[in-house]
Design a protein around this motif. Structure first.
Motif, PDB file in Angstrom:
ATOM      1  N   THR A   1       7.232  35.935  16.911  1.00  0.00           N
ATOM      2  CA  THR A   1       7.157  37.561  17.929  1.00  0.00           C
ATOM      3  C   THR A   1       6.240  38.432  18.114  1.00  0.00           C
ATOM      4  OG1 THR A   1       7.164  38.716  15.529  1.00  0.00           O
ATOM      5  CG2 THR A   1       9.107  37.762  16.116  1.00  0.00           C
ATOM      6  N   GLY A   2       4.603  38.032  18.047  1.00  0.00           N
ATOM      7  CA  GLY A   2       3.567  38.768  17.652  1.00  0.00           C
ATOM      8  C   GLY A   2       3.660  39.600  17.038  1.00  0.00           C
ATOM      9  N   SER A   3       4.319  40.679  16.323  1.00  0.00           N
ATOM     10  CA  SER A   3       4.635  41.683  15.708  1.00  0.00           C
ATOM     11  C   SER A   3       4.758  41.599  14.909  1.00  0.00           C
ATOM     12  CB  SER A   3       5.618  42.654  16.449  1.00  0.00           C
ATOM     13  OG  SER A   3       6.821  41.867  16.191  1.00  0.00           O
ATOM     14  N   ALA A   4       4.237  42.376  13.776  1.00  0.00           N
ATOM     15  CA  ALA A   4       4.462  42.355  12.256  1.00  0.00           C
ATOM     16  C   ALA A   4       5.447  42.712  11.233  1.00  0.00           C
ATOM     17  CB  ALA A   4       3.382  43.542  11.596  1.00  0.00           C
ATOM     18  N   PRO A   5       5.949  42.256  10.274  1.00  0.00           N
ATOM     19  CA  PRO A   5       7.657  42.867   9.726  1.00  0.00           C
ATOM     20  C   PRO A   5       7.558  43.769   9.107  1.00  0.00           C
ATOM     21  CG  PRO A   5       6.395  40.899   8.402  1.00  0.00           C
ATOM     22  CD  PRO A   5       5.392  40.800   9.829  1.00  0.00           C
ATOM     23  N   GLU A   6       8.757  44.451   9.008  1.00  0.00           N
ATOM     24  CA  GLU A   6       8.422  45.429   8.632  1.00  0.00           C
ATOM     25  C   GLU A   6       8.275  45.169   6.832  1.00  0.00           C
ATOM     26  OE1 GLU A   6       8.784  49.479   8.571  1.00  0.00           O
ATOM     27  OE2 GLU A   6       9.006  48.335  10.019  1.00  0.00           O
ATOM     28  N   GLY A   7       7.311  46.444   6.464  1.00  0.00           N
ATOM     29  CA  GLY A   7       6.970  46.160   4.829  1.00  0.00           C
ATOM     30  C   GLY A   7       5.590  46.046   4.683  1.00  0.00           C
ATOM     31  N   VAL A   8       5.432  45.827   3.463  1.00  0.00           N
ATOM     32  CA  VAL A   8       3.867  45.713   2.420  1.00  0.00           C
ATOM     33  C   VAL A   8       4.577  44.094   1.415  1.00  0.00           C
ATOM     34  CG1 VAL A   8       3.860  46.246   0.246  1.00  0.00           C
ATOM     35  CG2 VAL A   8       1.980  45.845   1.352  1.00  0.00           C
ATOM     36  N   GLN A   9       6.045  43.515   1.740  1.00  0.00           N
ATOM     37  CA  GLN A   9       6.201  42.290   1.083  1.00  0.00           C
ATOM     38  C   GLN A   9       6.640  41.351   1.881  1.00  0.00           C
ATOM     39  OE1 GLN A   9       9.793  42.415  -1.546  1.00  0.00           O
ATOM     40  NE2 GLN A   9       9.690  40.580  -1.847  1.00  0.00           N
ATOM     41  N   ALA A  10       6.358  41.578   3.308  1.00  0.00           N
ATOM     42  CA  ALA A  10       7.528  40.715   4.090  1.00  0.00           C
ATOM     43  C   ALA A  10       5.885  40.328   5.072  1.00  0.00           C
ATOM     44  CB  ALA A  10       8.226  41.199   5.607  1.00  0.00           C
ATOM     45  N   GLN A  11       4.968  41.995   5.053  1.00  0.00           N
ATOM     46  CA  GLN A  11       3.607  41.363   5.622  1.00  0.00           C
ATOM     47  C   GLN A  11       2.910  40.503   5.077  1.00  0.00           C
ATOM     48  OE1 GLN A  11       1.172  44.354   7.617  1.00  0.00           O
ATOM     49  NE2 GLN A  11       3.296  45.177   7.777  1.00  0.00           N
ATOM     50  N   THR A  12       2.734  40.394   3.231  1.00  0.00           N
ATOM     51  CA  THR A  12       2.215  39.621   2.361  1.00  0.00           C
ATOM     52  C   THR A  12       2.171  38.595   2.558  1.00  0.00           C
ATOM     53  OG1 THR A  12       1.737  41.106   0.973  1.00  0.00           O
ATOM     54  CG2 THR A  12       1.400  39.644   0.188  1.00  0.00           C
ATOM     55  N   GLU A  13       3.653  38.228   2.488  1.00  0.00           N
ATOM     56  CA  GLU A  13       4.243  36.579   2.547  1.00  0.00           C
ATOM     57  C   GLU A  13       3.853  36.138   3.543  1.00  0.00           C
ATOM     58  OE1 GLU A  13       6.101  33.597   0.889  1.00  0.00           O
ATOM     59  OE2 GLU A  13       6.530  35.750   0.112  1.00  0.00           O
ATOM     60  N   GLN A  14       3.730  36.524   5.457  1.00  0.00           N
ATOM     61  CA  GLN A  14       3.261  36.369   6.372  1.00  0.00           C
ATOM     62  C   GLN A  14       2.111  36.469   6.364  1.00  0.00           C
ATOM     63  OE1 GLN A  14       5.750  35.262   9.070  1.00  0.00           O
ATOM     64  NE2 GLN A  14       3.794  34.056   9.271  1.00  0.00           N
ATOM     65  N   ALA A  15       0.947  37.007   5.777  1.00  0.00           N
ATOM     66  CA  ALA A  15      -0.558  36.691   5.551  1.00  0.00           C
ATOM     67  C   ALA A  15      -0.648  35.653   4.893  1.00  0.00           C
ATOM     68  CB  ALA A  15      -0.806  37.997   4.915  1.00  0.00           C
ATOM     69  N   LEU A  16       0.106  35.112   3.938  1.00  0.00           N
ATOM     70  CA  LEU A  16      -0.716  34.052   3.043  1.00  0.00           C
ATOM     71  C   LEU A  16      -0.043  33.227   3.889  1.00  0.00           C
ATOM     72  CD1 LEU A  16       0.282  35.653  -0.297  1.00  0.00           C
ATOM     73  CD2 LEU A  16      -1.511  34.941   0.325  1.00  0.00           C
ATOM     74  N   VAL A  17       1.294  32.747   4.900  1.00  0.00           N
ATOM     75  CA  VAL A  17       1.358  31.948   5.909  1.00  0.00           C
ATOM     76  C   VAL A  17       1.032  31.353   6.754  1.00  0.00           C
ATOM     77  CG1 VAL A  17       4.169  30.694   7.134  1.00  0.00           C
ATOM     78  CG2 VAL A  17       4.074  32.016   4.435  1.00  0.00           C
ATOM     79  N   ASN A  18      -0.107  32.228   7.388  1.00  0.00           N
ATOM     80  CA  ASN A  18      -0.952  32.448   8.227  1.00  0.00           C
ATOM     81  C   ASN A  18      -1.960  31.611   7.820  1.00  0.00           C
ATOM     82  OD1 ASN A  18       0.952  33.326  10.335  1.00  0.00           O
ATOM     83  ND2 ASN A  18       0.343  35.464  10.325  1.00  0.00           N
ATOM     84  N   LEU A  19      -2.514  32.303   6.824  1.00  0.00           N
ATOM     85  CA  LEU A  19      -3.575  31.871   5.947  1.00  0.00           C
ATOM     86  C   LEU A  19      -4.192  30.613   5.589  1.00  0.00           C
ATOM     87  CD1 LEU A  19      -6.570  32.431   4.179  1.00  0.00           C
ATOM     88  CD2 LEU A  19      -5.344  32.654   2.771  1.00  0.00           C
ATOM     89  N   GLN A  20      -3.096  30.150   4.859  1.00  0.00           N
ATOM     90  CA  GLN A  20      -2.412  28.121   4.444  1.00  0.00           C
ATOM     91  C   GLN A  20      -2.306  27.828   6.260  1.00  0.00           C
ATOM     92  OE1 GLN A  20      -2.246  26.235   2.277  1.00  0.00           O
ATOM     93  NE2 GLN A  20      -1.277  24.712   2.710  1.00  0.00           N
ATOM     94  N   ALA A  21      -2.148  28.135   6.864  1.00  0.00           N
ATOM     95  CA  ALA A  21      -2.151  27.959   8.582  1.00  0.00           C
ATOM     96  C   ALA A  21      -3.713  27.171   8.822  1.00  0.00           C
ATOM     97  CB  ALA A  21      -0.796  28.209   9.663  1.00  0.00           C
ATOM     98  N   VAL A  22      -4.032  28.345   8.634  1.00  0.00           N
ATOM     99  CA  VAL A  22      -5.645  28.418   9.156  1.00  0.00           C
ATOM    100  C   VAL A  22      -6.240  27.267   8.348  1.00  0.00           C
ATOM    101  CG1 VAL A  22      -7.677  29.429   9.714  1.00  0.00           C
ATOM    102  CG2 VAL A  22      -5.784  30.479  10.249  1.00  0.00           C
ATOM    103  N   LEU A  23      -6.156  27.336   6.702  1.00  0.00           N
ATOM    104  CA  LEU A  23      -7.128  26.396   6.129  1.00  0.00           C
ATOM    105  C   LEU A  23      -6.096  24.955   6.527  1.00  0.00           C
ATOM    106  CD1 LEU A  23      -6.646  28.738   3.107  1.00  0.00           C
ATOM    107  CD2 LEU A  23      -8.902  27.586   3.360  1.00  0.00           C
ATOM    108  N   VAL A  24      -5.436  24.895   6.513  1.00  0.00           N
ATOM    109  CA  VAL A  24      -4.379  23.480   6.795  1.00  0.00           C
ATOM    110  C   VAL A  24      -5.159  22.575   8.286  1.00  0.00           C
ATOM    111  CG1 VAL A  24      -2.991  21.840   7.952  1.00  0.00           C
ATOM    112  CG2 VAL A  24      -2.460  22.514   5.678  1.00  0.00           C
ATOM    113  N   ALA A  25      -5.300  24.123   9.273  1.00  0.00           N
ATOM    114  CA  ALA A  25      -5.808  23.579  10.450  1.00  0.00           C
ATOM    115  C   ALA A  25      -8.061  23.118  10.087  1.00  0.00           C
ATOM    116  CB  ALA A  25      -5.838  24.487  11.590  1.00  0.00           C
ATOM    117  N   ALA A  26      -8.068  23.998   8.757  1.00  0.00           N
ATOM    118  CA  ALA A  26      -9.120  23.355   8.769  1.00  0.00           C
ATOM    119  C   ALA A  26      -9.756  22.529   8.083  1.00  0.00           C
ATOM    120  CB  ALA A  26     -10.287  24.339   7.636  1.00  0.00           C
ATOM    121  N   GLY A  27      -8.991  21.216   7.225  1.00  0.00           N
ATOM    122  CA  GLY A  27      -8.555  20.042   6.449  1.00  0.00           C
ATOM    123  C   GLY A  27      -8.835  20.542   5.317  1.00  0.00           C
ATOM    124  N   SER A  28      -8.306  21.642   5.075  1.00  0.00           N
ATOM    125  CA  SER A  28      -8.322  22.004   4.044  1.00  0.00           C
ATOM    126  C   SER A  28      -7.255  22.269   2.698  1.00  0.00           C
ATOM    127  CB  SER A  28      -9.091  23.589   3.033  1.00  0.00           C
ATOM    128  OG  SER A  28      -9.418  23.679   1.882  1.00  0.00           O
TER     129      SER A  28
END
Length: 128
Positions: A40-67
């Motif tokens: 969507t290009g936007s942040a979900p509502e609330g800190v719980q959902a944003q934390t979840e999404q931030a960690l999913v995004n972090l995992q995607a970056v790490l996998v792209a880096a080979g970690s």
């Protein structure tokens, strides 16, 4: 030492002139990763959902880096409201390996675009 930029197409693009991560010296140095939904290009509502999404995004970056998230040795969590600490910890604990990485967590940080959380990380790059 060489430096290699990492940018995952599964994560929203950087909000400024920086790479999502840099690989150097056997480590992956991830920039602050926000809880922005790439669909969507936007942040979900609330800190719980944003934390979840931030960690999913972090995992995607790490996998792209080979970690992966299981190779994280240090994180910094920047968050807007100190009252959200328990909620952030609950979500964070479900994603992080045992033992958990070293961590800093400064609160009451004003983040761009009204975001509630941003997480950066340093991870080991497994031997290729």
């Amino acid at each position: 030492m060489t430096r290699e930029a990492v940018n995952s197409p599964q994560v929203p693009p950087a909000l400024g002139p920086y790479s999502q991560a840099i690989v150097a010296g056997g480590f992956v140095f991830c920039s602050g990763t926000a809880g922005i939904d790439p669909a969507t290009g936007s942040a979900p509502e609330g800190v719980q959902a944003q934390t979840e999404q931030a960690l999913v995004n972090l995992q995607a970056v790490l996998v792209a880096a080979g970690s992966s998230i299981s190779e994280v040795v240090k994180t910094t969590i920047f968050y807007a409201n100190v009252d959200d600490f328990a909620t952030i910890n609950e979500v964070y604990a479900r994603h992080m390996p045992t033992p958990p990485p070293a961590r800093s967590a400064p609160a009451n940080v004003r983040l761009p675009h009204g975001l509630l959380i941003s997480i950066d990380a340093i991870a080991v790059l497994p031997s290729r």
